[in-house]
Design a protein around this motif. Structure first.
Motif, short mmCIF file in Angstrom:
data_model
loop_
_atom_site.label_atom_id
_atom_site.label_comp_id
_atom_site.label_asym_id
_atom_site.label_seq_id
_atom_site.Cartn_x
_atom_site.Cartn_y
_atom_site.Cartn_z
N MET A 1 0.86 -1.17 0.00
CA MET A 1 0.00 0.00 0.00
C MET A 1 0.91 1.24 0.00
SD MET A 1 -2.98 0.95 2.80
CE MET A 1 -3.03 -0.75 3.26
N ASN A 2 0.63 2.17 -0.88
CA ASN A 2 1.45 3.37 -0.95
C ASN A 2 0.95 4.44 0.02
OD1 ASN A 2 -0.76 4.63 -2.20
ND2 ASN A 2 -0.05 4.04 -4.21
N VAL A 3 1.72 5.50 0.18
CA VAL A 3 1.40 6.54 1.17
C VAL A 3 0.01 7.15 0.95
CG1 VAL A 3 2.10 8.78 2.12
CG2 VAL A 3 3.81 7.00 1.72
N ILE A 6 -2.47 4.71 2.29
CA ILE A 6 -2.42 4.67 3.75
C ILE A 6 -3.19 5.85 4.33
CG2 ILE A 6 -0.90 4.95 5.76
CD1 ILE A 6 1.25 3.40 4.11
N ILE A 7 -2.97 7.03 3.78
CA ILE A 7 -3.67 8.23 4.24
C ILE A 7 -5.17 8.09 4.04
CG2 ILE A 7 -4.03 10.69 3.77
CD1 ILE A 7 -0.97 10.83 3.17
N ARG A 8 -5.58 7.63 2.87
CA ARG A 8 -7.01 7.48 2.58
C ARG A 8 -7.67 6.53 3.58
NH1 ARG A 8 -10.47 4.19 0.58
NH2 ARG A 8 -8.98 2.58 0.02
N ARG A 9 -7.04 5.40 3.81
CA ARG A 9 -7.62 4.41 4.73
C ARG A 9 -7.59 4.90 6.18
NH1 ARG A 9 -5.79 -1.44 3.50
NH2 ARG A 9 -7.45 -1.83 4.99
N GLN A 27 -0.69 -0.98 11.56
CA GLN A 27 -1.15 -2.04 10.67
C GLN A 27 -1.22 -1.55 9.23
OE1 GLN A 27 -4.83 -3.38 12.35
NE2 GLN A 27 -3.82 -4.71 13.85
N LEU A 28 -1.68 -0.32 9.03
CA LEU A 28 -1.75 0.22 7.68
C LEU A 28 -0.37 0.41 7.08
CD1 LEU A 28 -4.51 2.97 8.06
CD2 LEU A 28 -4.74 0.73 6.98
N GLU A 32 4.87 -1.31 4.29
CA GLU A 32 5.63 -0.29 3.58
C GLU A 32 6.90 0.06 4.34
OE1 GLU A 32 5.01 1.46 0.58
OE2 GLU A 32 3.55 -0.14 0.38
N GLU A 33 7.93 0.36 3.58
CA GLU A 33 9.13 0.95 4.17
C GLU A 33 8.98 2.45 4.01
OE1 GLU A 33 12.97 -0.52 3.27
OE2 GLU A 33 12.23 -2.56 2.98
N LEU A 34 8.67 3.11 5.11
CA LEU A 34 8.41 4.54 5.07
C LEU A 34 9.61 5.30 5.59
CD1 LEU A 34 4.82 4.49 6.59
CD2 LEU A 34 5.43 4.65 4.18
N ASP A 35 9.93 6.40 4.91
CA ASP A 35 10.99 7.25 5.43
C ASP A 35 10.35 8.33 6.31
OD1 ASP A 35 10.25 9.54 3.85
OD2 ASP A 35 11.42 8.77 2.17
N PRO A 36 11.14 9.06 7.06
CA PRO A 36 10.58 10.07 7.97
C PRO A 36 9.67 11.09 7.29
CG PRO A 36 12.87 9.67 8.51
CD PRO A 36 12.58 8.92 7.23
N LYS A 37 9.96 11.44 6.05
CA LYS A 37 9.11 12.41 5.34
C LYS A 37 7.72 11.82 5.06
CE LYS A 37 12.75 15.10 3.36
NZ LYS A 37 12.86 16.32 2.65
N ASP A 38 7.66 10.52 4.77
CA ASP A 38 6.37 9.86 4.56
C ASP A 38 5.55 9.87 5.85
OD1 ASP A 38 6.93 9.20 1.89
OD2 ASP A 38 7.83 7.28 2.45
#
Length: 56
Positions: A1-3, A6-9, A27-28, A32-38
């Motif tokens: 799932m992309n950023v 994730i935001i939408r859900r 859980q959402l 994903e491997e999220l960086d701090p900006k995400d």
């Protein structure tokens, strides 16, 4: 799932429940491997939508 997904859900959960918990948000984001900006983008968008993140 992309950023954006994730935001939408997260917003859907927050609007339905009045908030979102850290567990639900984790859980959402789990797959994903999220960086701090995400992460900052997600948190800022939830804040702007008036959705609080609650402890579990």
């Amino acid at each position: 799932m992309n950023v954006p997904e994730i935001i939408r859900r997260a917003i859907e959960i927050g609007e339905r429940n009045g908030n979102i918990t850290f567990d639900e948000l984790n859980q959402l984001c789990d797959s994903e491997e999220l960086d701090p900006k995400d992460i900052e983008r997600i948190l800022n968008t939830l804040s702007e939508a008036g959705i609080w993140i609650e402890g579990d």
